[in-house]
Enzyme design. Structure first.
Site, PDB file in Angstrom:
ATOM      1  N   SER A  75       0.834  -1.198   0.000  1.00 48.86           N
ATOM      2  CA  SER A  75       0.000   0.000   0.000  1.00 48.86           C
ATOM      3  C   SER A  75       0.874   1.255   0.000  1.00 48.86           C
ATOM      4  O   SER A  75       1.732   1.404  -0.869  1.00 48.86           O
ATOM      5  CB  SER A  75      -0.949  -0.052   1.203  1.00 48.86           C
ATOM      6  OG  SER A  75      -1.956   0.922   1.118  1.00 48.86           O
ATOM      7  N   ASP A 134      -9.537  -4.538  -5.441  1.00 53.40           N
ATOM      8  CA  ASP A 134      -8.997  -3.580  -4.474  1.00 53.40           C
ATOM      9  C   ASP A 134      -9.700  -2.240  -4.665  1.00 53.40           C
ATOM     10  O   ASP A 134      -9.566  -1.606  -5.710  1.00 53.40           O
ATOM     11  CB  ASP A 134      -7.490  -3.437  -4.680  1.00 53.40           C
ATOM     12  CG  ASP A 134      -6.797  -2.641  -3.583  1.00 53.40           C
ATOM     13  OD1 ASP A 134      -7.477  -1.852  -2.897  1.00 53.40           O
ATOM     14  OD2 ASP A 134      -5.575  -2.819  -3.409  1.00 53.40           O
ATOM     15  N   HIS A 192      -7.805  -5.344  -0.623  1.00 54.71           N
ATOM     16  CA  HIS A 192      -6.576  -4.578  -0.395  1.00 54.71           C
ATOM     17  C   HIS A 192      -5.600  -5.246   0.565  1.00 54.71           C
ATOM     18  O   HIS A 192      -4.394  -5.004   0.485  1.00 54.71           O
ATOM     19  CB  HIS A 192      -6.938  -3.185   0.139  1.00 54.71           C
ATOM     20  CG  HIS A 192      -5.775  -2.251   0.232  1.00 54.71           C
ATOM     21  ND1 HIS A 192      -5.017  -1.878  -0.862  1.00 54.71           N
ATOM     22  CD2 HIS A 192      -5.224  -1.602   1.300  1.00 54.71           C
ATOM     23  CE1 HIS A 192      -4.065  -1.049  -0.484  1.00 54.71           C
ATOM     24  NE2 HIS A 192      -4.156  -0.876   0.821  1.00 54.71           N
TER      25      HIS A 192
END
Length: 351
Positions: free
Chosen positions: A202, A289, A328
């Site tokens: 991320s 995601d 995610h």
């Protein structure tokens, strides 16, 4: 359109009747709300560097709570030691060293010096850089450590300044990059010639990309780079993030929300840094995601391909279908991940 206006008028009349308000008062309230939502809030974001840093890094989201970082075994991580490194004068970062599963039986009652020596015994070292919110103790991060340690790797994970038990200093791009470089320097001081792999997830994917770019320019890159759920640059990520949908169509969106990011030291640009990286690169991204949409990871992958030189090592992107439901933070649950990662690292060591 006229039908929508009539519906809106009807809704206002119903609300006014319910609360006993005159219609003019309700209209005034609605106008004030619109001014706050579409002018005041965007203006605060544009002009306040503190607000920008809080929203990009989210260090105030403390999850999980009540973690005793000195006892990682309470989080299910046996064979792990906690320690602190000084990133800059007066700024420390909290670090966990998670042993490979094969060394677990040797770890009882061992001190930091023993853990430091273990880094030079031949097993690759994965330095994990997490995303925003929470700490190195979040469940999905611990689950990823478990996957990696079962593959025979050391894992060095840490919290940037402002997070968890690290110094309570507001994070910036420069600051978190400095923190990551401090951890890499520590590992290199103890691992000798053992290969180092950088893993960024991320927001951590951009932190790690900036760091590996700098190290590559200096002529001292790690063995390989793995990016999980990455974005190409922070401006595109803000445009695509679910939290900004309400403002996305408004005029001057970029001026309000992305125009001053570089000035506030949160202007992450992985797509600019990637051109300097020529070590083996693996990108993992799920098509469902919503936090960092798949197309942003694809843009970064395409940029990496476009900028590879003749001597550059391979770049590979693995996508996971929407039906998998990894979103995610759950790519670690894929039964394919252990083989994908171990083969990538094994191939990287022989290039």
């Amino acid at each position: 359109m006229s039908g929508k206006r009539r519906l809106l008028g009807l809704i206002l009349l119903v609300i006014a009747s319910y609360f006993g308000l005159p219609l003019w008062a309700l209209i005034t309230l609605a106008v004030l709300i619109l001014i706050v939502v579409f002018l005041v809030i965007p203006s605060i974001f544009h002009w306040s560097f503190t607000v920008q840093r809080h929203m990009i890094f989210l260090p105030w989201v403390k999850w999980p709570k009540l973690v005793d970082f000195d006892h990682p075994e309470e989080q299910g991580l046996e064979g792990t030691i906690n320690f602190y490194l000084e990133s800059e004068e007066g700024i420390k970062v909290g670090v966990w060293h998670v042993l490979p599963m094969s060394m677990l039986h040797q770890s009882a009652n061992q001190n930091l010096e023993w853990y430091q020596k273990s880094l030079g015994q031949g097993q690759p070292v994965v330095i994990y850089m997490h995303g925003n919110t929470g700490s190195r103790a979040r469940d999905h991060r611990i689950s990823m450590y478990q996957v990696l340690r079962k593959l025979g790797y050391h894992i060095i994970c840490f919290d940037y300044r402002g997070y968890a038990d690290s110094s309570p200093v507001m994070p910036t791009k420069r600051g978190v990059i400095q923190d990551g470089k401090t951890v890499i320097r520590y590992v290199r001081n103890h691992c000798g010639s053992v290969p180092i792999i950088i893993w960024g997830h991320s927001l951590g994917s951009s932190v790690s990309t900036h760091i590996v770019s700098d190290l590559s320019v200096e002529g001292n890159p790690p063995q390989a780079l793995i990016l999980e759920s990455p974005f190409n640059n922070i401006k595109d990520e803000i445009r695509a993030h679910p939290m900004t949908w309400i403002w996305r169509k408004m005029p001057m969106f970029d001026w309000f929300f992305t125009g001053t990011l570089d000035h506030s030291d949160v202007g992450f640009q992985s797509d600019q840094c990637i051109q300097h990286i020529h070590v083996p690169l693996l990108i993992l991204h799920a098509k469902d995601d919503l936090v960092i949409p798949f197309h942003l990871g694809k843009k970064l992958y395409q940029r990496a391909q476009e900028t590879r030189l003749s001597h550059s090592k391979p770049v590979k992107m693995i996508s996971f279908e929407e039906s998998d439901g990894f979103a995610h933070i759950f790519i670690h649950t894929s039964p394919e991940v252990p083989k994908l990662v171990s083969e990538f690292i094994k191939d990287s060591l022989h290039l």
